[in-house]
Design a protein around this motif. Sequence first.
Motif, PDB file in Angstrom:
ATOM      1  N   UNK A 124      78.002  80.444 -57.032  1.00  0.00           N
ATOM      2  CA  UNK A 124      78.332  81.820 -56.365  1.00  0.00           C
ATOM      3  C   UNK A 124      79.073  82.051 -55.284  1.00  0.00           C
ATOM      4  N   UNK A 125      78.881  80.952 -54.356  1.00  0.00           N
ATOM      5  CA  UNK A 125      79.820  80.912 -53.294  1.00  0.00           C
ATOM      6  C   UNK A 125      81.629  81.003 -53.463  1.00  0.00           C
ATOM      7  N   UNK A 126      81.633  80.015 -54.734  1.00  0.00           N
ATOM      8  CA  UNK A 126      82.961  79.828 -55.042  1.00  0.00           C
ATOM      9  C   UNK A 126      83.535  80.803 -56.020  1.00  0.00           C
ATOM     10  N   UNK A 127      82.903  81.689 -56.413  1.00  0.00           N
ATOM     11  CA  UNK A 127      83.117  82.808 -57.309  1.00  0.00           C
ATOM     12  C   UNK A 127      83.353  84.311 -56.524  1.00  0.00           C
TER      13      UNK A 127
ATOM     14  N   UNK B 156      80.145  91.594 -57.443  1.00  0.00           N
ATOM     15  CA  UNK B 156      81.197  91.196 -58.188  1.00  0.00           C
ATOM     16  C   UNK B 156      81.086  89.653 -58.767  1.00  0.00           C
ATOM     17  N   UNK B 157      80.370  88.609 -57.817  1.00  0.00           N
ATOM     18  CA  UNK B 157      80.513  87.472 -58.132  1.00  0.00           C
ATOM     19  C   UNK B 157      79.410  87.290 -59.373  1.00  0.00           C
ATOM     20  N   UNK B 158      78.217  87.778 -59.298  1.00  0.00           N
ATOM     21  CA  UNK B 158      77.273  87.819 -60.434  1.00  0.00           C
ATOM     22  C   UNK B 158      77.927  88.422 -61.808  1.00  0.00           C
ATOM     23  N   UNK B 159      78.550  89.514 -61.527  1.00  0.00           N
ATOM     24  CA  UNK B 159      79.109  90.346 -62.953  1.00  0.00           C
ATOM     25  C   UNK B 159      80.151  89.543 -63.705  1.00  0.00           C
TER      26      UNK B 159
ATOM     27  N   UNK C  84      84.554  74.616 -58.890  1.00  0.00           N
ATOM     28  CA  UNK C  84      85.764  75.520 -58.741  1.00  0.00           C
ATOM     29  C   UNK C  84      86.604  75.724 -60.006  1.00  0.00           C
ATOM     30  N   UNK C  85      85.977  75.778 -61.177  1.00  0.00           N
ATOM     31  CA  UNK C  85      86.875  75.749 -62.339  1.00  0.00           C
ATOM     32  C   UNK C  85      86.255  77.121 -63.019  1.00  0.00           C
ATOM     33  N   UNK C  86      86.650  77.354 -64.272  1.00  0.00           N
ATOM     34  CA  UNK C  86      85.988  78.302 -65.032  1.00  0.00           C
ATOM     35  C   UNK C  86      86.753  79.649 -64.870  1.00  0.00           C
ATOM     36  N   UNK C  87      86.425  80.705 -65.881  1.00  0.00           N
ATOM     37  CA  UNK C  87      86.889  81.929 -65.968  1.00  0.00           C
ATOM     38  C   UNK C  87      87.028  82.734 -64.819  1.00  0.00           C
ATOM     39  N   UNK C  88      85.633  82.830 -64.287  1.00  0.00           N
ATOM     40  CA  UNK C  88      84.925  83.547 -63.164  1.00  0.00           C
ATOM     41  C   UNK C  88      85.928  83.271 -61.817  1.00  0.00           C
TER      42      UNK C  88
END
Length: 155
Positions: A61-64, A94-97, A128-132
Amino acid sequence: MKNGKKIKASKIFFDMLVILKNRIKKDLEKKSQVLVGNSSELIIKEIPLNFELLRLISQAIENVTPSLEVRKVRVAGSTYLVPAVLSKKKQETLALKWLIESTKKRQKNSKLDFSTCLADEILDASRKLGQARQKRDELHRLAQMNRAYIRYRWW
């Protein structure tokens, strides 16, 4: 939660926790085998899996979480994108969304269930990867490009 279906949402969440716990256990076993194989005198401290699981989720969550956003401001007939600092609550929202949106996209492209896709997305976000994470980086890049218009901010 969608349409007030709390039981379904909690089932998905707890299934995701079980999947993450199993993956963390496998990763720790692999690391311990590698470390023990290199030196037999090395003593490995066992970290509780629950602690490791919470650390992984909070790291994801912190990284997003974004720290900036861009707002449209109309000045003299022109519209500018002005960078603005986000409140802590809006950052987390926003991160969770974004995590849920990227999980839905991942599920649409694969045949896996939602809890598995959510676990995959959280693992990617913690690395620190992924679409989010890409969405966050894109927003920060946009704010960086438009930093010249920060003088139009009045809030």
